[in-house]
Design a protein around this motif. Structure first.
Motif, PDB file in Angstrom:
ATOM      1  N   GLY A 208     -11.909   4.947  -4.161  1.00 33.88           N
ATOM      2  CA  GLY A 208     -10.559   4.439  -4.028  1.00 33.88           C
ATOM      3  C   GLY A 208      -9.804   5.150  -2.942  1.00 33.88           C
ATOM      4  N   LEU A 209      -8.498   4.909  -2.935  1.00 31.75           N
ATOM      5  CA  LEU A 209      -7.597   5.534  -1.966  1.00 31.75           C
ATOM      6  C   LEU A 209      -6.816   6.640  -2.660  1.00 31.75           C
ATOM      7  CD1 LEU A 209      -6.089   5.587   0.777  1.00 31.75           C
ATOM      8  CD2 LEU A 209      -4.564   3.826  -0.167  1.00 31.75           C
TER       9      LEU A 209
ATOM     10  N   GLN B 194      -4.425  10.454  -1.878  1.00 33.43           N
ATOM     11  CA  GLN B 194      -3.787  11.326  -0.891  1.00 33.43           C
ATOM     12  C   GLN B 194      -4.548  12.646  -0.779  1.00 33.43           C
ATOM     13  OE1 GLN B 194       0.352  11.690  -2.075  1.00 33.43           O
ATOM     14  NE2 GLN B 194       0.935  10.016  -0.711  1.00 33.43           N
TER      15      GLN B 194
ATOM     16  N   PRO C  74      -8.854  14.437   4.340  1.00 33.74           N
ATOM     17  CA  PRO C  74      -9.102  13.204   5.111  1.00 33.74           C
ATOM     18  C   PRO C  74     -10.537  13.118   5.641  1.00 33.74           C
ATOM     19  CG  PRO C  74      -6.957  14.073   5.660  1.00 33.74           C
ATOM     20  CD  PRO C  74      -7.612  15.093   4.769  1.00 33.74           C
TER      21      PRO C  74
ATOM     22  N   THR D 288     -13.304  11.129   3.821  1.00 30.67           N
ATOM     23  CA  THR D 288     -13.319   9.672   3.843  1.00 30.67           C
ATOM     24  C   THR D 288     -14.673   9.156   4.298  1.00 30.67           C
ATOM     25  OG1 THR D 288     -10.942   9.491   4.255  1.00 30.67           O
ATOM     26  CG2 THR D 288     -12.315   7.626   4.934  1.00 30.67           C
TER      27      THR D 288
ATOM     28  N   GLN E 192     -16.431   3.154  -1.630  1.00 28.81           N
ATOM     29  CA  GLN E 192     -15.578   3.659  -0.560  1.00 28.81           C
ATOM     30  C   GLN E 192     -14.600   4.691  -1.095  1.00 28.81           C
ATOM     31  OE1 GLN E 192     -15.367   2.774   2.940  1.00 28.81           O
ATOM     32  NE2 GLN E 192     -14.015   4.569   2.930  1.00 28.81           N
ATOM     33  N   VAL E 193     -14.523   5.818  -0.411  1.00 26.96           N
ATOM     34  CA  VAL E 193     -13.521   6.846  -0.694  1.00 26.96           C
ATOM     35  C   VAL E 193     -12.669   6.996   0.567  1.00 26.96           C
ATOM     36  CG1 VAL E 193     -13.124   9.292  -1.143  1.00 26.96           C
ATOM     37  CG2 VAL E 193     -14.921   8.055  -2.381  1.00 26.96           C
ATOM     38  N   THR E 194     -11.368   6.825   0.412  1.00 29.51           N
ATOM     39  CA  THR E 194     -10.445   6.973   1.531  1.00 29.51           C
ATOM     40  C   THR E 194      -9.383   7.995   1.157  1.00 29.51           C
ATOM     41  OG1 THR E 194     -10.785   4.663   2.176  1.00 29.51           O
ATOM     42  CG2 THR E 194      -8.868   5.802   3.099  1.00 29.51           C
ATOM     43  N   VAL E 195      -9.259   9.020   1.978  1.00 28.16           N
ATOM     44  CA  VAL E 195      -8.296  10.086   1.734  1.00 28.16           C
ATOM     45  C   VAL E 195      -7.251  10.043   2.841  1.00 28.16           C
ATOM     46  CG1 VAL E 195      -7.950  12.539   1.322  1.00 28.16           C
ATOM     47  CG2 VAL E 195     -10.122  11.459   0.690  1.00 28.16           C
ATOM     48  N   SER E 196      -6.011   9.805   2.454  1.00 31.31           N
ATOM     49  CA  SER E 196      -4.931   9.717   3.443  1.00 31.31           C
ATOM     50  C   SER E 196      -4.267  11.075   3.622  1.00 31.31           C
ATOM     51  CB  SER E 196      -3.900   8.687   2.999  1.00 31.31           C
ATOM     52  OG  SER E 196      -3.297   9.085   1.783  1.00 31.31           O
TER      53      SER E 196
END
Length: 128
Positions: A10-11, A13, A88, A91, A123-127
């Protein structure tokens, strides 16, 4: 061979946490070493972590040591990757993989060609 399905991506922070799961088909799950690999856009696939069939041995790439923890539940045919203090640069698409349980060291576990079954990835998304 086992069939593998990942979930839990997931998304999030930077500084957050995610737990990835990988469920395997079949009755011989405990006979497989399990690994997690990741691939970021435009980059080569990278080894992240692995665990022996019994769970007694684990290994990690240096960049995730102290932040990620691999574990498994052989009764449920599950392997997990707990990811804390995400950055980040974490990701990527994360894949679990299964291979013969004969490795004793990092170099062996980190070889992608050791693994015979792969999941589709999560999917791994790091903002930031």
């Amino acid at each position: 061979q086992v069939q593998l399905v990942e979930s839990g991506g997931g998304l999030v922070q930077a500084g957050g946490s995610l737990r990835l799961s990988c469920v395997a088909s079949g009755r011989t799950f405990s006979s497989y070493a399990m690994g997690w690999f990741r691939q970021a856009p435009g980059k080569e696939r990278e080894f992240v972590s692995a665990i022996s069939g019994s769970g007694a041995r684990t290994t990690y790439v240096d960049s995730v040591k102290g932040r990620f923890t691999i574990s498994r539940d052989n009764a449920e045919n599950l392997v997990y990757l707990q990811m804390n203090s995400l950055k980040p640069e974490d990701t990527a698409v994360y894949h679990c993989a299964a291979g013969a349980d004969y490795c004793w060291n990092y170099d062996c576990y980190a070889r992608a060609n050791k693994y015979v079954s792969w999941g589709q990835g999560t999917q791994v998304t790091v903002s930031s």
